[in-house]
Design a protein around this motif. Sequence first.
Motif, PDB file in Angstrom:
ATOM      1  N   PRO A  20      -1.338   2.983  -3.541  1.00 23.38           N
ATOM      2  CA  PRO A  20      -2.749   3.572  -3.276  1.00 23.38           C
ATOM      3  C   PRO A  20      -3.605   4.137  -2.076  1.00 23.38           C
ATOM      4  CG  PRO A  20      -3.217   1.119  -3.798  1.00 23.38           C
ATOM      5  CD  PRO A  20      -2.347   0.764  -3.510  1.00 23.38           C
ATOM      6  N   LEU A  21      -2.281   3.655  -1.097  1.00 20.78           N
ATOM      7  CA  LEU A  21      -2.019   4.892   0.528  1.00 20.78           C
ATOM      8  C   LEU A  21      -1.082   6.011   0.372  1.00 20.78           C
ATOM      9  CD1 LEU A  21      -2.163   2.989   2.944  1.00 20.78           C
ATOM     10  CD2 LEU A  21      -4.602   3.818   2.153  1.00 20.78           C
ATOM     11  N   ARG A  22      -0.442   6.111  -1.266  1.00 17.80           N
ATOM     12  CA  ARG A  22       0.664   6.736  -1.008  1.00 17.80           C
ATOM     13  C   ARG A  22      -0.254   8.413  -1.665  1.00 17.80           C
ATOM     14  NH1 ARG A  22       6.661   6.478  -4.173  1.00 17.80           N
ATOM     15  NH2 ARG A  22       7.667   4.471  -2.372  1.00 17.80           N
ATOM     16  N   LEU A  43       0.940  -1.418  -0.077  1.00 16.00           N
ATOM     17  CA  LEU A  43      -0.239   0.378  -0.242  1.00 16.00           C
ATOM     18  C   LEU A  43       0.715   1.784   0.116  1.00 16.00           C
ATOM     19  CD1 LEU A  43      -2.384  -1.266   2.287  1.00 16.00           C
ATOM     20  CD2 LEU A  43      -2.856  -1.033   0.199  1.00 16.00           C
TER      21      LEU A  43
END
Lengths: 199, 395, 191
Positions: free
Chosen positions: A152-154, A128
């Motif tokens: 995705p969590l960037r 992530l």
Amino acid sequence: MNGMTFEAIAARIAQVCDEAMVVRSENGQPFVRVPAAALPRVAALLRRDPALLCDALMDLTGYDRLKYPGNEASPANDAIAVVYLLFSQQHHHRVMLEVQAPRALCSVPTVSGLWPAALYFEREVFDLLGVQFVGHPSLERILCPDDWVGHPLRKDYLYPAQYHGVPHLREGQHFDGAPRRQGDPEPTPTPAPTKKGHP
Amino acid sequence: MTIEAITLGGERMQLNMGPHHPATHGVLRIRVESDGEIVSSCIPDHGYLHRSIEKIGECIEWPMFVPYTDRVDYVCAMNANLAYCVAVEKLLNTDPATAVVVPRRAECIRVLVAELNRISSHLIAVGAMAMDVGAYTPFLHGIAQREHVNDIFEKLCGQRLTYNYVTVGGVAFDLHETASEEIASFLDQFEKEMVRFNKLITTNTIFRDRCANLAVVTAAEAIAWGLVGPNLRGSGVDWDLRRDEPYGLYGELGVRVPKGERYAGRKGAVGDCYDRYIVRLLEIQESVRLCREVLKLLPPAAGKANDPIGGHQADVSKVLKRPPKGFVHCRTEAPRGEMGYFLVSDGTKVPYRVRVRTGSFSAAGIFHKVMRGIFLADVVAVIGSFDVVVPEIDR
Amino acid sequence: MAVADLPKPGNDPHEQIVLTAVDEFLAWGKENSLFYLLFATACCGIELMQAGGPRYDVDRLGMIPRATPRQADLMIVAGTITHKMAGVVRTLWEQMTEPRWVVSMGSCANSGGPFSKWSYSVLNGVDKYVPVDVYIPGCPPRPEALIDGVMALRERVRRYRTMGVRDRDPHVVQGADCRFGSHPGKPEPQA
């Protein structure tokens, strides 16, 4: 709770690692910031020292500091922070470590040799947030499909244009709802369609 | 019965369990390599239900995330709500300017609904485990009892499964007038039913022998692999966050904590599947007791929502627009173990990072270790005994 | 006249003979034995289990869970379908024998539900991958709503013609019954 205080633990860490920095967050939560190179040393101390004996890894996670306010002045303002929450089931004390990995060369030594629970947590953080854990035996994506593009969590992650030919509702948009801006990176390139169905 | 992995010299067989498999409790996929009947390696494959809940947390406001916590663990949605709300309250309380005091009646209601949901969650767990090893009837008994809990919750908040009931600062609605009597009568009826349930399956010799000494996890292993909750206690570790790091009203209640004690007798071992199963049953009993205790403590409704004693909801609408900047880590005891929230706030009404650490995720991490060397048919029993729920793994 | 509407045969041997069209007879059989695939991905799966439990007991409608798609007539897509899962759903659907039916249960399977707006990994509706016959709203729908959706599907099954013209092209998403909203597809061709 009869374990060591945070200050005592931090002092013990400082004995093996000069660069370790005791930091308090804006709301007063204390933690120890450790450079990535010193992490194996500090982690081994916390795990093995009989007085510390942090045998449980409560959580291993991370967050992207790219858009964190008040962060612009610091040199590592776009770092990925990897957070280790340790707990001693023996002494009932806890400590939090933070390692900041620069965005461009995002790698942190693994701690999975000390806490096997980290095998899964590190895979998740890799998936992530895109942190490479050096020495992890099987660092693969765990939640996203193997051919997923991006982490995705960037905070600078854009919605994918499509996946396997199915378009995404918010193709290439920012997560804060803003449409694509001039100079944005191209939306996630579509991987070549693989065999549909079960791998 | 565990057999050490032995090489029979035959051909290895690759077997693909899931993601559509009735006994994997959702969409869990396990790639099993077996040597005859014996599992030689087992690689779980996750992410079939990865719904990006953590990313959604970074897009919406603090109170708007509560419905998504329902979906993190829908089998015990009340506990999932509670975990998030307690964490947000802890974040707010780090700054005196935004501190929030939950009314006492709301605290009582929280414990009440959390323990009722723990009962219904464990009923699914033990029922599904029995079903996985081949006993279908106990599962139906569990489901039938679960319906009663659903009825109580439906009267309380209008939903049967995803409640969105516990809110930051209290609970969404006060108890209805007859709730106490309904819960009390349910508990009475439920205890009698559990006797029948235990006669059906718990004391059944076939079931006990099947689960005894299967997938043994020692206490040290359980801690190192990050097992939490009933799985950790099943391995004989005396640890329960409700008692040892109490939050809410639990400090006053004196929670009694069961742990694995080789319940299967001579054939068993501490930390086998049967111990994990029994610990869940004992926790159900303890939850029944806690519910009765809380009903005694429940202060009368004050009529005003934010009354510090008899209210049910403190006013948090202003403080949630400007929570303190910084982070907080808070863990609570959900039926599947520690549910830890790591919240990072940048001082705005939208969280900067919401991280959920769930019990099933680390339980799935130990699968490849405990499943080596067991029989193929026992794989489903082991999955059932760890009580993994897939949305908790994938989130 | 459907088979179910015929008068019960009495003792007279002439009354024990029932005359009907083959299609109607087959449809009558199909309608009353909708074996469903035991397939649950998320929250709706719990309500599907409860629907099979003692209180709602969908067995009485001839609905019996099957663990393998080869034996199932009906796939109840209960829960969120992610991009990673979508291919698996398609494979399962392709493995079912025709005629096959799909009920999309709950908001997530209908449209992505609470995840449609923000999520990066959730498919916005299972009908992107498999043709859906009935959509059931709710998050999750109550077991009563599921049973109601199944009743709507049974009407559709009753109109299905085995011997006549095939009205379902398996690779084209066709018209669907939607009890609570607008009619998204073209109407069913009457045989």
